[in-house]
Design an enzyme around this catalytic site. Structure first.
Site, mmCIF file in Angstrom:
data_model
loop_
_atom_site.group_PDB
_atom_site.id
_atom_site.type_symbol
_atom_site.label_atom_id
_atom_site.label_comp_id
_atom_site.label_asym_id
_atom_site.label_seq_id
_atom_site.Cartn_x
_atom_site.Cartn_y
_atom_site.Cartn_z
ATOM 1 C CE LYS A 1 56.118 -4.030 105.104
ATOM 2 N NZ LYS A 1 54.758 -3.588 104.562
ATOM 3 C CE LYS B 1 53.014 0.644 98.445
ATOM 4 N NZ LYS B 1 51.733 -0.139 98.671
ATOM 5 C CG ASP C 1 55.588 -0.382 104.280
ATOM 6 O OD1 ASP C 1 54.670 -0.473 104.906
ATOM 7 O OD2 ASP C 1 55.779 -0.864 103.239
ATOM 8 C CD GLU D 1 56.432 -4.344 100.470
ATOM 9 O OE1 GLU D 1 56.210 -3.673 101.712
ATOM 10 O OE2 GLU D 1 55.422 -4.475 99.686
ATOM 11 N NE ARG E 1 51.708 -10.586 102.086
ATOM 12 C CZ ARG E 1 50.210 -10.362 101.763
ATOM 13 N NH1 ARG E 1 49.592 -11.439 101.389
ATOM 14 N NH2 ARG E 1 49.418 -9.401 102.278
#
Length: 509
Positions: free
Chosen positions: A273, A285, A296, A357, A359
């Site tokens: 990812k 968030k 991330d 997001e 996934r």
């Protein structure tokens, strides 16, 4: 990033008078039996007459030998080194510790890392006796513990300097030891490369910049690179990647890396990812700690580094990495809750929360990776906050095909990254049913959130492909203080796990 200290195999144990230019001698100590003074672990010959006195001196200074504890003992001329740094290893690993103690290699890695962190900026030349316990672990722990990210300091030269020279006491196998040091150094260097990527701020590591960094690293390691831009992604039907990346002025990318040895035993697909920053999109968030979302893309960083590491080690396994990269931003062009995305391969997904997001881009990448007919597929991502709730900040969750899942979990623990096998309960699949699409990207409840993420990803894995989802939401980025060989910020998890799995597949099939 810190410079890498020169590592010197000292071979036969040097005498205590031979350490005249050494700032510190590192030794490991363990708790004594029944409250006795700590016991020195490994070869003590280098300590000379100080060997018999050291346990009492450590105890006098408050040292107990517990894991991670550091006791500085001035030598007052008894040996050439100015000080002995006694680092706690903790209890001997064994059945009687009831899981309290990691295996010996991990104890040594952590102790070496603690020593390197303690001496960083305060010593230039160090000798360590920890290799008498485990040479590879000492090298890894020392190099990873000496890491510091200084790229954005105004004057990096004023930052504490890294270790310059580390003498390794122990071994004696000549070329064999040299090979161990070379391999461990290579592993540590690629873990460091992943840390550097994770620690680079998102204004400088947006999707295209990340793709170009991946290209440079991969080409330097002899890995083939393909980069798809937003136009090519649209032509190929990567609806998940385009949907997530549509709200940013900096469009998404998909990077494909291929390492092909001459006669590979198996083919492994890697997927990571690469959300270079995650605001949550329209489902934005909270502001508190949103800066942590610079991490991330840790899964992508780990996959890029591990693919290059496999190539440099010359592992006898073909590796094809598919790495989607996007920035999840809210704007007039952002995807919305209620949208339906058509993923790569045709599956439709109803978006109920734009903060789920990862996934979506991974579903695209997994479907594409399965077209290569891999023997195994390993995907890794900072996917769910639920991973931290379930397993804490240091233990990745491992999900997927049972046999491969358990194999990966075992390799993760042995490598030092940690990991715990988790189920994918079938009853949770129905909670992803959508009113309008093939499936929804989240459930309407918070139960089993880490497992639901794995169940969603399973929908995109081709039948018959053994696969694993590695959730590293907590372990990839250390928001607390440093510990062992782990710094604050990017940790480099799961580079060592992926490399260990690839090596295991190359050897065992």
């Amino acid at each position: 990033m810190s410079s890498t200290p020169a590592l010197e195999l000292l071979g036969a144990t040097p005498g205590p008078d031979a350490l005249t230019d050494v700032d510190a001698l590192v030794v490991g100590v363990r708790p004594g039996e029944g409250g006795a003074d700590p016991a020195v672990a490994g070869d003590t010959a280098v300590l000379g007459e100080l060997a018999g006195e050291l346990p009492a001196l450590v105890a006098l200074l408050g040292g107990t030998g517990k894991a991670g504890e550091v006791t500085r003992v001035p030598t007052r001329g008894a040996i050439g080194a100015a000080q002995v740094l006694a680092v706690g290893l903790g209890k001997e690993p064994g059945a009687d510790t009831a899981g309290e103690a990691p295996d010996l290699a991990e104890q040594v890695r952590r102790a070496a890392g603690v020593a390197a962190r303690t001496l960083h900026g305060h010593a230039a030349h160090v000798v360590t006796t920890l290799p008498t316990l485990d040479l590879a672990a000492t090298v890894e722990g020392t190099l990873l513990g000496d890491y510091a990210f200084t790229e954005y300091k105004k004057d990096p030269e004023t930052a504490p300097t890294a270790l310059a020279r580390v003498g390794l006491v122990g071994g004696g196998d000549g070329a064999g030891d040299e090979a161990v040091v070379t391999r461990a150094t290579t592993v540590a260097r690629w873990v460091t490369a992943a840390r550097d990527l994770v620690n680079t701020p998102p204004n400088d590591l947006y999707p295209d910049a990340f793709a170009q960094r991946a290209r440079a690293l991969a080409e330097g390691a002899g890995v083939t690179v393909e980069i798809l831009d937003e136009t090519q992604l649209a032509e190929a039907g990567f609806g998940g990647v385009l949907g997530v990346g549509g709200g940013s002025s900096r469009p998404p990318r998909l990077v494909r890396l291929t390492y092909s040895p001459a006669n590979p035993s198996k083919k492994v697909a890697l997927v990571g990812k690469g959300i270079t920053f995650d605001t949550g999109g329209i489902s934005i968030k909270p502001a508190a700690n949103m800066d942590h979302m610079t991490s991330d893309m840790s899964g992508a960083a780990g996959v890029v580094a591990a693919t290059c590491l496999a190539a440099e080690l010359g592992l006898d396994v073909e590796v094809v990495a598919t790495v989607p990269m996007a920035e999840n931003m809210p704007s007039g062009t952002a995807y919305r809750p209620g949208d339906v995305l058509t993923m790569y391969g045709g599956t439709t997904v109803e978006v109920l929360n734009t903060d789920a997001e990862g996934r979506l881009i991974l579903g695209d990448a997994i479907a594409r990776a399965c077209e290569d007919s891999p023997d195994y597929l390993l995907e890794t991502s900072t996917l769910t906050g639920a991973q931290l709730v379930a397993l804490g900040a240091r233990t990745p969750g491992v999900m997927g095909t049972d046999a491969f899942r358990d194999r990966v979990a075992a390799q993760a623990v042995a490598a030092g990254d940690g990991g715990w096998a988790m189920p994918l309960p079938e009853e949770l699949r129905g909670d992803l049913d959508s009113r309008v699409a093939d499936l929804a990207n989240v459930t309407n409840h918070r139960f089993g959130g880490m497992l639901v993420g794995g169940i969603f990803l399973r929908e995109f894995v081709a039948d018959g492909v053994p696969w694993v989802h590695l959730d590293i939401a907590g372990p990839a980025f250390n928001t607390g203080g440093p510990h062992g060989y782990t710094p604050k910020g990017g940790t480099g998890v799961p580079v060592r796990t992926i490399a260990a799995v690839l090596d295991d597949i190359a050897r065992q099939g």
